[in-house]
Design an enzyme around this catalytic site. Structure first.
Site, PDB file in Angstrom:
ATOM      1  N   CYS A  48       0.831  -1.209   0.000  1.00 36.04           N
ATOM      2  CA  CYS A  48       0.000   0.000   0.000  1.00 36.04           C
ATOM      3  C   CYS A  48       0.864   1.257   0.000  1.00 36.04           C
ATOM      4  CB  CYS A  48      -0.884   0.032   1.247  1.00 36.04           C
ATOM      5  SG  CYS A  48      -2.120  -1.254   1.331  1.00 36.04           S
ATOM      6  N   GLU A  50       0.662   3.879   1.866  1.00 35.36           N
ATOM      7  CA  GLU A  50       1.057   4.356   3.193  1.00 35.36           C
ATOM      8  C   GLU A  50       2.358   3.702   3.654  1.00 35.36           C
ATOM      9  OE1 GLU A  50      -1.876   3.261   2.172  1.00 35.36           O
ATOM     10  OE2 GLU A  50      -3.532   4.000   3.397  1.00 35.36           O
ATOM     11  N   CYS A  84      -1.721  -1.320   7.360  1.00 28.70           N
ATOM     12  CA  CYS A  84      -1.117   0.027   7.359  1.00 28.70           C
ATOM     13  C   CYS A  84      -1.386   0.752   8.670  1.00 28.70           C
ATOM     14  CB  CYS A  84      -1.633   0.836   6.180  1.00 28.70           C
ATOM     15  SG  CYS A  84      -0.951   0.270   4.602  1.00 28.70           S
TER      16      CYS A  84
HETATM   17  N1  THU Z   1      -4.401   0.396  -1.052  1.00 26.23           N
HETATM   18  C1  THU Z   1      -3.547   1.356  -0.599  1.00 26.23           C
HETATM   19  O1  THU Z   1      -2.497   1.590  -1.204  1.00 26.23           O
HETATM   20  N2  THU Z   1      -3.877   2.032   0.517  1.00 26.23           N
HETATM   21  C2  THU Z   1      -5.077   1.943   1.157  1.00 26.23           C
HETATM   22  O2  THU Z   1      -5.306   2.668   2.120  1.00 26.23           O
HETATM   23  C3  THU Z   1      -6.073   0.978   0.688  1.00 26.23           C
HETATM   24  C4  THU Z   1      -5.625   0.036  -0.355  1.00 26.23           C
HETATM   25  C5  THU Z   1      -4.078  -0.296  -2.302  1.00 26.23           C
HETATM   26  C6  THU Z   1      -3.664  -1.732  -2.201  1.00 26.23           C
HETATM   27  C7  THU Z   1      -4.027  -2.233  -3.594  1.00 26.23           C
HETATM   28  O3  THU Z   1      -2.978  -1.934  -4.493  1.00 26.23           O
HETATM   29  C8  THU Z   1      -5.230  -1.401  -3.983  1.00 26.23           C
HETATM   30  O4  THU Z   1      -5.213  -0.262  -3.134  1.00 26.23           O
HETATM   31  C9  THU Z   1      -6.569  -2.126  -3.845  1.00 26.23           C
HETATM   32  O5  THU Z   1      -6.703  -2.682  -2.589  1.00 26.23           O
END
Ligand code: THU
Length: 125
Positions: A48, A50, A84
């Site tokens: 993610c 974050e 996260c």
């Molecule tokens: N994702 C994030 O990068 N941060 C979040 O707070 C929620 C989810 C990403 C992970 C994945 O690449 C995509 O969003 C779908 O879940």
């Protein structure tokens, strides 16, 4: 910070979900570290935005933080996932979490509200 997270979101590599996320973490020094989500064809290796931002910051020597911003293109504001939340709590503490979408919706919430009764190093002594 929102502007930094928006810029980071442009760099997201999300070919599978098409769900682009940008994050920016503000260190106490004033330095801002950006991150975007990076997906893998082995889906579980996806990371993610974050965590990318925080790991970049910590690996560059940042050890105190004020806030983190998260931006995604959703009607309701995208909040950090559970993994996260744990990583933000353990590395940044009770920082302000700025949430934003692409349509001007904004909200600020404290980490302790996103991860109540958190498990952390205080249990390990
Ligand atoms: N994702 C994030 O990068 N941060 C979040 O707070 C929620 C989810 C990403 C992970 C994945 O690449 C995509 O969003 C779908 O879940």
């Amino acid at each position: 910070m929102i502007a930094a997270a928006l810029a980071a979101r442009e760099k997201a590599s999300a070919p599978y979900s098409k769900f682009k996320v940008g994050a920016a973490v503000l260190a106490s020094t004033g330095e801002i570290f950006e991150g975007c989500n990076i997906e893998s064809s082995s889906y579980g290796l996806t990371i993610c935005a974050e965590r990318v931002a925080i790991f970049k910051a910590v690996s560059e020597g940042a050890d105190a933080f004020e806030a983190i911003a998260v931006v995604a293109d959703t009607d309701k504001l995208t909040t950090p996932c559970g993994a996260c939340r744990q990583v933000i709590w353990e590395n940044c503490g009770n920082v302000y979490v700025h949430l934003a979408n692409l349509h001007g919706l904004r909200e600020v919430i404290e980490m302790k509200e996103l991860l109540p009764m958190a498990f952390d190093d205080s249990f390990l002594d």
